[in-house]
Design an enzyme around this catalytic site. Structure first.
Site, PDB file in Angstrom:
ATOM      1  N   LYS A 248      -2.297   2.960  -7.393  1.00 44.98           N
ATOM      2  CA  LYS A 248      -1.316   2.217  -6.609  1.00 44.98           C
ATOM      3  C   LYS A 248      -1.668   2.360  -5.133  1.00 44.98           C
ATOM      4  O   LYS A 248      -1.729   3.473  -4.605  1.00 44.98           O
ATOM      5  CB  LYS A 248       0.078   2.753  -6.881  1.00 44.98           C
ATOM      6  CG  LYS A 248       1.150   2.055  -6.072  1.00 44.98           C
ATOM      7  CD  LYS A 248       2.523   2.419  -6.554  1.00 44.98           C
ATOM      8  CE  LYS A 248       3.581   1.792  -5.674  1.00 44.98           C
ATOM      9  NZ  LYS A 248       4.920   2.176  -6.072  1.00 44.98           N
TER      10      LYS A 248
ATOM     11  N   ARG B 156      10.983  -4.308  -0.369  1.00 48.00           N
ATOM     12  CA  ARG B 156      11.852  -3.431   0.440  1.00 48.00           C
ATOM     13  C   ARG B 156      13.216  -4.086   0.624  1.00 48.00           C
ATOM     14  O   ARG B 156      14.240  -3.414   0.627  1.00 48.00           O
ATOM     15  CB  ARG B 156      11.190  -3.142   1.804  1.00 48.00           C
ATOM     16  CG  ARG B 156       9.792  -2.540   1.690  1.00 48.00           C
ATOM     17  CD  ARG B 156       9.803  -1.050   1.465  1.00 48.00           C
ATOM     18  NE  ARG B 156       8.597  -0.579   0.796  1.00 48.00           N
ATOM     19  CZ  ARG B 156       7.465  -0.213   1.386  1.00 48.00           C
ATOM     20  NH1 ARG B 156       7.358  -0.265   2.699  1.00 48.00           N
ATOM     21  NH2 ARG B 156       6.431   0.196   0.687  1.00 48.00           N
TER      22      ARG B 156
ATOM     23  N   ARG C 280       3.813   4.920   3.320  1.00 47.56           N
ATOM     24  CA  ARG C 280       3.583   5.791   2.162  1.00 47.56           C
ATOM     25  C   ARG C 280       2.114   6.224   2.081  1.00 47.56           C
ATOM     26  O   ARG C 280       1.594   6.504   1.008  1.00 47.56           O
ATOM     27  CB  ARG C 280       3.956   5.057   0.881  1.00 47.56           C
ATOM     28  CG  ARG C 280       5.356   4.497   0.833  1.00 47.56           C
ATOM     29  CD  ARG C 280       5.726   4.105  -0.581  1.00 47.56           C
ATOM     30  NE  ARG C 280       6.866   3.217  -0.687  1.00 47.56           N
ATOM     31  CZ  ARG C 280       8.124   3.549  -0.432  1.00 47.56           C
ATOM     32  NH1 ARG C 280       8.427   4.753  -0.005  1.00 47.56           N
ATOM     33  NH2 ARG C 280       9.095   2.667  -0.570  1.00 47.56           N
TER      34      ARG C 280
ATOM     35  N   GLU D  78      -8.047   8.572 -10.156  1.00 48.43           N
ATOM     36  CA  GLU D  78      -6.602   8.587 -10.418  1.00 48.43           C
ATOM     37  C   GLU D  78      -6.291   8.200 -11.863  1.00 48.43           C
ATOM     38  O   GLU D  78      -5.451   8.818 -12.524  1.00 48.43           O
ATOM     39  CB  GLU D  78      -5.883   7.611  -9.466  1.00 48.43           C
ATOM     40  CG  GLU D  78      -5.785   8.076  -8.017  1.00 48.43           C
ATOM     41  CD  GLU D  78      -4.679   9.115  -7.827  1.00 48.43           C
ATOM     42  OE1 GLU D  78      -4.024   9.507  -8.803  1.00 48.43           O
ATOM     43  OE2 GLU D  78      -4.481   9.535  -6.667  1.00 48.43           O
TER      44      GLU D  78
ATOM     45  N   LYS E  28      -2.100  -1.667  -8.997  1.00 44.57           N
ATOM     46  CA  LYS E  28      -1.076  -2.342  -8.215  1.00 44.57           C
ATOM     47  C   LYS E  28      -1.384  -2.233  -6.735  1.00 44.57           C
ATOM     48  O   LYS E  28      -1.711  -1.122  -6.296  1.00 44.57           O
ATOM     49  CB  LYS E  28       0.256  -1.680  -8.514  1.00 44.57           C
ATOM     50  CG  LYS E  28       1.422  -2.214  -7.756  1.00 44.57           C
ATOM     51  CD  LYS E  28       2.632  -1.420  -8.072  1.00 44.57           C
ATOM     52  CE  LYS E  28       3.769  -1.935  -7.233  1.00 44.57           C
ATOM     53  NZ  LYS E  28       4.956  -1.167  -7.385  1.00 44.57           N
TER      54      LYS E  28
ATOM     55  N   SER F 124       5.642  -8.307  -5.139  1.00 44.04           N
ATOM     56  CA  SER F 124       6.570  -9.166  -4.392  1.00 44.04           C
ATOM     57  C   SER F 124       5.893 -10.027  -3.330  1.00 44.04           C
ATOM     58  O   SER F 124       6.149 -11.229  -3.243  1.00 44.04           O
ATOM     59  CB  SER F 124       7.662  -8.292  -3.755  1.00 44.04           C
ATOM     60  OG  SER F 124       7.099  -7.315  -2.891  1.00 44.04           O
TER      61      SER F 124
ATOM     62  N   TYR G 136       7.020 -11.561 -11.475  1.00 46.58           N
ATOM     63  CA  TYR G 136       8.357 -12.112 -11.305  1.00 46.58           C
ATOM     64  C   TYR G 136       8.463 -13.507 -11.927  1.00 46.58           C
ATOM     65  O   TYR G 136       9.558 -14.035 -12.069  1.00 46.58           O
ATOM     66  CB  TYR G 136       8.721 -12.134  -9.810  1.00 46.58           C
ATOM     67  CG  TYR G 136       8.742 -10.727  -9.238  1.00 46.58           C
ATOM     68  CD1 TYR G 136       9.829  -9.887  -9.465  1.00 46.58           C
ATOM     69  CD2 TYR G 136       7.646 -10.215  -8.533  1.00 46.58           C
ATOM     70  CE1 TYR G 136       9.833  -8.588  -8.994  1.00 46.58           C
ATOM     71  CE2 TYR G 136       7.641  -8.920  -8.058  1.00 46.58           C
ATOM     72  CZ  TYR G 136       8.740  -8.103  -8.289  1.00 46.58           C
ATOM     73  OH  TYR G 136       8.744  -6.810  -7.837  1.00 46.58           O
TER      74      TYR G 136
HETATM   75  C1  PBG Z   1       8.222   2.189  -6.073  1.00 47.17           C
HETATM   76  C2  PBG Z   1       7.805   0.780  -6.296  1.00 47.17           C
HETATM   77  C3  PBG Z   1       7.479  -0.180  -5.339  1.00 47.17           C
HETATM   78  C4  PBG Z   1       7.173  -1.346  -6.043  1.00 47.17           C
HETATM   79  C5  PBG Z   1       7.330  -1.076  -7.394  1.00 47.17           C
HETATM   80  N1  PBG Z   1       7.697   0.259  -7.538  1.00 47.17           N
HETATM   81  C6  PBG Z   1       7.512  -0.111  -3.858  1.00 47.17           C
HETATM   82  C7  PBG Z   1       6.558   0.707  -3.108  1.00 47.17           C
HETATM   83  O1  PBG Z   1       5.772   1.477  -3.665  1.00 47.17           O
HETATM   84  O2  PBG Z   1       6.598   0.641  -1.885  1.00 47.17           O
HETATM   85  C8  PBG Z   1       6.771  -2.640  -5.427  1.00 47.17           C
HETATM   86  C9  PBG Z   1       6.898  -3.849  -6.301  1.00 47.17           C
HETATM   87  C10 PBG Z   1       6.709  -5.123  -5.568  1.00 47.17           C
HETATM   88  O3  PBG Z   1       6.393  -5.156  -4.365  1.00 47.17           O
HETATM   89  O4  PBG Z   1       6.881  -6.179  -6.202  1.00 47.17           O
HETATM   90  N2  PBG Z   1       9.461   2.447  -6.711  1.00 47.17           N
END
Ligand code: PBG
Length: 324
Positions: A196, A206, A217, A233, A248, A274, A313
């Site tokens: 990730k 967010r 992060r 990982e 991701k 997203s 989505y």
């Molecule tokens: C963390 C999490 C995130 C997303 C899924 N699980 C946010 C992040 O790591 O900042 C993002 C999913 C998306 O952007 O569609 N709980």
């Protein structure tokens, strides 16, 4: 003068193209991420994710049922609590929004489609980080693992078939696996967000979870510069007991999806996140691209790169389109 080889022959008609298509998308390979919010009277649109809402418990029920009817692989639930605190205590509360939503979903669909839970603290903490902080404000890896372990058990007890640890803490899969097994949930599947990346494309998410994150992060999510690190990982997560590994985001990381799917023999998932959907929706709203063709091409590209499973989505929309 004339070419000896004519690949165009295989493109001559829809029937011929269908016949030789290498990659297919099936509803069972798609997972629909959903947001369920506490304290809402009616679903609230997420402006940066056109077509996506924060659900009430009630409005979500109809979507669980239609996900099952469409034959989707599953739904991935995110909880949006009304109150957040430093340790994200809402995540461990059996009556917290995510856990009650898991119960609702399981009551609605039984075993007809898979109920999945995002396992992370960022939706529940007032500082917005994926773990708890130490006295210097740094994310405390090992203290966070203890909470994740308990969270996995609560989610399994609430009805999750699959838990998806997404916080990128070292050792999270092993800690959750051990806790699940000790509690008798040895059949609960772990879909590990293994590779990730720290990405700008999470932006709209967010808004979707009312995140209060200040900063970034980067001390726990991967650096976009690194591909080999993803293999490390993923291999660690598999060694710790991950049943499925995920890459991701998806689109800026198609090479990573390919590398991972070549390297491992467990199912590989990818999350079309997203910001990736927001770009398409925004361009389509301007009339700059053909929305449906762009969506289908994107999901096909993620499958072609090697992902067995795609979180998107658009899952319900695509599955519906595949029926006609
Ligand atoms: C963390 C999490 C995130 C997303 C899924 N699980 C946010 C992040 O790591 O900042 C993002 C999913 C998306 O952007 O569609 N709980």
């Amino acid at each position: 003068m004339y070419p000896d080889h004519r690949p165009r022959r295989l493109r001559s008609s829809p029937a011929m193209r269908r016949f030789v298509a290498e990659t297919h998308v099936q509803p069972s390979q798609l997972v629909l991420p959903m947001f369920i919010a506490e304290g809402l009277d009616e679903p609230r649109p997420i402006s940066s994710m056109p077509g996506v809402v924060q659900h009430t418990r009630e409005s979500a029920r109809a979507v669980y049922a239609s996900a099952a009817a469409l034959g989707l692989g599953g739904v991935m639930l995110f909880g949006v609590p009304e109150h957040k605190d430093a340790t994200g205590s809402g995540a461990l509360d059996p009556d917290g929004i995510l856990n009650v939503a898991l119960r609702d979903a399981r009551a609605e669909v039984g075993d007809d489609t898979l109920v999945m839970a995002d396992l992370c603290l960022d939706e529940f903490t007032d500082h917005g980080h994926c773990g708890v902080l130490d006295d210097q404000g740094r994310v405390d890896n090992d203290a966070t693992l203890e909470i994740y372990a308990d969270m996995g058990v609560v989610q399994a007890e609430s009805g999750a078939h699959v838990v998806g640890p997404s916080g990128m803490m070292d050792g999270q899969v092993g800690a959750i696996r051990a806790a699940l097994d000790t509690a008798g949930h040895d059949d609960t599947v772990i879909l590990a967000y293994a590779a990730k990346y720290s990405s700008a494309f999470y932006g709209p998410f967010r808004e979707a979870v009312d995140s209060s994150l200040v900063g970034d992060r980067k001390t726990y999510q991967q650096d976009p510069a690194n591909a080999r690190e993803a293999i490390r990982e993923v291999e660690l997560d598999i060694a710790e007991g991950a049943d499925i590994v995920m890459v991701k985001p998806a689109l800026s990381y198609l090479d990573v999806i390919r590398d991972v799917s070549d390297a491992v023999d467990v199912p590989v998932a990818a999350y079309n996140i997203s910001g990736e959907m927001a770009m398409v929706e925004a361009a389509a709203a301007h009339g700059w691209i053909d929305r449906e063709r762009a969506i289908d091409e994107i999901v096909l590209s993620i499958r072609r790169a090697g992902a067995d499973i795609v979180l998107t989505y658009w899952a319900a929309e695509i599955a519906d389109r595949l029926r006609h």
